[in-house]
Design a protein around this motif. Structure first.
Motif, PDB file in Angstrom:
ATOM      1  N   ALA A 249       0.831  -1.208   0.000  1.00 30.61           N
ATOM      2  CA  ALA A 249       0.000   0.000   0.000  1.00 30.61           C
ATOM      3  C   ALA A 249       0.865   1.258   0.000  1.00 30.61           C
ATOM      4  O   ALA A 249       0.590   2.223  -0.724  1.00 30.61           O
ATOM      5  CB  ALA A 249      -0.932  -0.011   1.214  1.00 30.61           C
ATOM      6  N   LYS A 250       1.919   1.261   0.796  1.00 30.64           N
ATOM      7  CA  LYS A 250       2.826   2.412   0.872  1.00 30.64           C
ATOM      8  C   LYS A 250       3.471   2.668  -0.487  1.00 30.64           C
ATOM      9  O   LYS A 250       3.498   3.809  -0.974  1.00 30.64           O
ATOM     10  CB  LYS A 250       3.894   2.168   1.930  1.00 30.64           C
ATOM     11  N   GLU A 254       2.890   5.969  -3.074  1.00 32.11           N
ATOM     12  CA  GLU A 254       4.001   6.834  -3.458  1.00 32.11           C
ATOM     13  C   GLU A 254       4.099   6.981  -4.984  1.00 32.11           C
ATOM     14  O   GLU A 254       4.557   8.006  -5.487  1.00 32.11           O
ATOM     15  CB  GLU A 254       5.308   6.259  -2.915  1.00 32.11           C
ATOM     16  N   LEU A 255       3.638   5.956  -5.702  1.00 31.83           N
ATOM     17  CA  LEU A 255       3.707   5.982  -7.167  1.00 31.83           C
ATOM     18  C   LEU A 255       2.510   6.668  -7.808  1.00 31.83           C
ATOM     19  O   LEU A 255       2.440   6.793  -9.024  1.00 31.83           O
ATOM     20  CB  LEU A 255       3.834   4.554  -7.706  1.00 31.83           C
ATOM     21  N   GLY A 256       1.531   7.086  -6.970  1.00 36.36           N
ATOM     22  CA  GLY A 256       0.424   7.867  -7.497  1.00 36.36           C
ATOM     23  C   GLY A 256      -0.934   7.213  -7.480  1.00 36.36           C
ATOM     24  O   GLY A 256      -1.929   7.837  -7.888  1.00 36.36           O
ATOM     25  N   ALA A 257      -1.027   5.962  -7.040  1.00 38.59           N
ATOM     26  CA  ALA A 257      -2.339   5.311  -6.959  1.00 38.59           C
ATOM     27  C   ALA A 257      -3.261   6.104  -6.039  1.00 38.59           C
ATOM     28  O   ALA A 257      -2.825   6.652  -5.019  1.00 38.59           O
ATOM     29  CB  ALA A 257      -2.192   3.880  -6.458  1.00 38.59           C
ATOM     30  N   LEU A 258      -4.539   6.152  -6.400  1.00 37.24           N
ATOM     31  CA  LEU A 258      -5.510   6.929  -5.624  1.00 37.24           C
ATOM     32  C   LEU A 258      -6.238   6.102  -4.588  1.00 37.24           C
ATOM     33  O   LEU A 258      -6.872   6.657  -3.682  1.00 37.24           O
ATOM     34  CB  LEU A 258      -6.524   7.577  -6.572  1.00 37.24           C
ATOM     35  N   LEU A 327      -6.041   0.132   8.105  1.00 36.42           N
ATOM     36  CA  LEU A 327      -4.871   0.906   8.523  1.00 36.42           C
ATOM     37  C   LEU A 327      -4.105   1.430   7.312  1.00 36.42           C
ATOM     38  O   LEU A 327      -3.663   2.588   7.290  1.00 36.42           O
ATOM     39  CB  LEU A 327      -3.967   0.031   9.383  1.00 36.42           C
ATOM     40  N   ALA A 328      -3.956   0.606   6.289  1.00 35.85           N
ATOM     41  CA  ALA A 328      -3.231   1.004   5.084  1.00 35.85           C
ATOM     42  C   ALA A 328      -3.895   2.200   4.413  1.00 35.85           C
ATOM     43  O   ALA A 328      -3.221   3.143   3.989  1.00 35.85           O
ATOM     44  CB  ALA A 328      -3.149  -0.178   4.118  1.00 35.85           C
ATOM     45  N   TYR A 332      -1.868   5.671   4.257  1.00 33.02           N
ATOM     46  CA  TYR A 332      -1.236   6.007   2.983  1.00 33.02           C
ATOM     47  C   TYR A 332      -2.179   6.614   1.935  1.00 33.02           C
ATOM     48  O   TYR A 332      -1.711   7.092   0.896  1.00 33.02           O
ATOM     49  CB  TYR A 332      -0.576   4.758   2.383  1.00 33.02           C
ATOM     50  N   PHE A 333      -3.477   6.603   2.206  1.00 31.30           N
ATOM     51  CA  PHE A 333      -4.418   7.113   1.198  1.00 31.30           C
ATOM     52  C   PHE A 333      -5.366   8.168   1.762  1.00 31.30           C
ATOM     53  O   PHE A 333      -6.446   8.381   1.212  1.00 31.30           O
ATOM     54  CB  PHE A 333      -5.203   5.948   0.581  1.00 31.30           C
ATOM     55  N   LYS A 334      -4.948   8.828   2.809  1.00 34.06           N
ATOM     56  CA  LYS A 334      -5.756   9.893   3.382  1.00 34.06           C
ATOM     57  C   LYS A 334      -5.919  11.011   2.353  1.00 34.06           C
ATOM     58  O   LYS A 334      -4.971  11.432   1.707  1.00 34.06           O
ATOM     59  CB  LYS A 334      -5.076  10.430   4.645  1.00 34.06           C
ATOM     60  N   ASN A 335      -7.143  11.448   2.186  1.00 29.57           N
ATOM     61  CA  ASN A 335      -7.497  12.524   1.243  1.00 29.57           C
ATOM     62  C   ASN A 335      -7.319  12.121  -0.227  1.00 29.57           C
ATOM     63  O   ASN A 335      -7.264  12.981  -1.105  1.00 29.57           O
ATOM     64  CB  ASN A 335      -6.686  13.796   1.532  1.00 29.57           C
TER      65      ASN A 335
END
Length: 357
Positions: A249-250, A254-258, A327-328, A332-335
């Protein structure tokens, strides 16, 4: 791994009988011995592309937990050979085995673009996202030769109709020009399946898929070109890739996945037999542990066909996996979120003709 007993480049290691057939084919040990003595191959392990001619191509999805309303499949069977694939069972309806046949007998629907256009021209059709593919990968190796997916994307672009893609193949980047045009009008989302960061794990789980490195590069390139990407951590298999949820997930964030989504593996139908045979040949030391952990996620069975629960399971191990996914997303995907696709641009094309005013 006992390399002598493993069919290289394939997921399934056997052809289970087709449940609809009265008779079945068996490779006998005396035949194998004869081939060995004669220096011949008992199984040439070749992929065949077989043309089929369906009358329609768009399918209405009835299952309430799939997350799509309509799907279409340009190919039946999939050379990727993912051992866990839920679609294997569908090959029986075409007269083949869900095992090796699923990976080596690929049915090709070359009329798919024409059938899609006819569907979009139907009187009364209201734009709803159509997903390529709900069953087998639309960018599997056959697509490099036949380019059916590309031609279907061009139809979607012509009619300004929303489309979703599910794939684990970097071949999608070949069609970046069409995807960019679709993205300009918010008509495209892409779902990239990544089950591991380990190339060793990828090779045995998904033998003919794009490498992990190329898949991660695909997430990055699509995202940089404004194409919304969701990464599917699917399936999570306890004891094989369940420890990779947070690192995966991290990395993709970082690579741009939404967004990220997941399922817990379920071995429906005869896939339980195919998977069990495979893991005992490829991971003999951990086979029983993995099989028991999968069963613990589905009430003691390798398969759970009940809606909703079948995707995310139950029991303590399933709870741990689902909590890690929560948790992931929080970490890592807040907002971040996937956009809702645009159904409005298709309106001028309804009833098969352009509106003049």
């Amino acid at each position: 791994m006992n390399k002598k007993s493993v069919i290289k480049g394939r997921g399934a290691q056997l052809n289970t009988p087709n449940r609809f057939f009265e008779f079945s084919h068996e490779t006998r040990s005396d035949f194998l011995e004869y081939c060995h003595k004669e220096g011949e191959n008992a199984d040439k392990n070749k992929t065949l592309y077989l043309p089929v001619f369906p009358k329609t191509i768009v399918n209405k999805v009835q299952s309430p937990d799939i997350g799509m309303a309509y799907s279409m499949n340009m190919y039946q069977g999939c050379e990727h050979g993912c051992i866990y694939c839920y679609a294997r069972n569908t090959h029986e309806f075409w007269g083949y085995s869900p095992g090796l046949d699923f990976e080596r007998r690929i049915l090709v629907k070359q009329d798919a673009p024409k059938l899609l256009e006819a569907h979009l021209k139907k009187k009364g059709w209201q734009a709803r996202t159509i997903v390529m593919s709900g069953n087998t990968d639309c960018y599997q190796p056959a697509e490099k030769e036949f380019e059916i997916t590309r031609r279907c994307l061009q139809v979607f672009l012509k009619y300004k109709h929303p489309v979703g893609i599910i794939t684990k193949n970097a071949l999608i980047l070949r069609d970046l020009d069409v995807l960019i045009e679709l993205a300009k009008d918010n008509l495209i989302t892409v779902n990239i399946s990544i089950t591991s960061l380990s190339e060793d794990t990828r090779r045995i789980l998904e033998p003919r898929t794009t490498t992990i490195k190329k898949r991660l590069e695909t997430v990055k390139e699509l995202s940089e070109n404004g194409i919304p990407v969701n990464v599917m951590l699917a399936p999570i298999i306890p004891g094989i890739n369940s420890h990779e949820i947070l690192p995966l997930a991290k990395k993709v964030s970082e690579l741009g996945a939404l967004s990220v989504t997941h399922t817990i593996v379920r071995l429906n139908g005869v896939i339980g037999e195919i998977f069990t045979d495979w893991i005992k040949k490829t991971m003999p030391n951990k086979a029983d542990k993995v099989l028991n952990q999968i069963a613990s996620c589905h009430g003691g069975s390798l398969n759970n066909s009940s809606y909703i629960n079948r995707m995310h399971g139950d029991g303590e191990i399933a709870k741990q996996i689902n909590k890690l996914m929560v948790l992931a997303r929080r970490k890592y995907f807040k907002n971040k979120h996937m956009p809702k696709l645009n159904n409005d641009l298709f309106k001028p094309y309804q009833n098969g003709q352009l509106k003049l005013f």
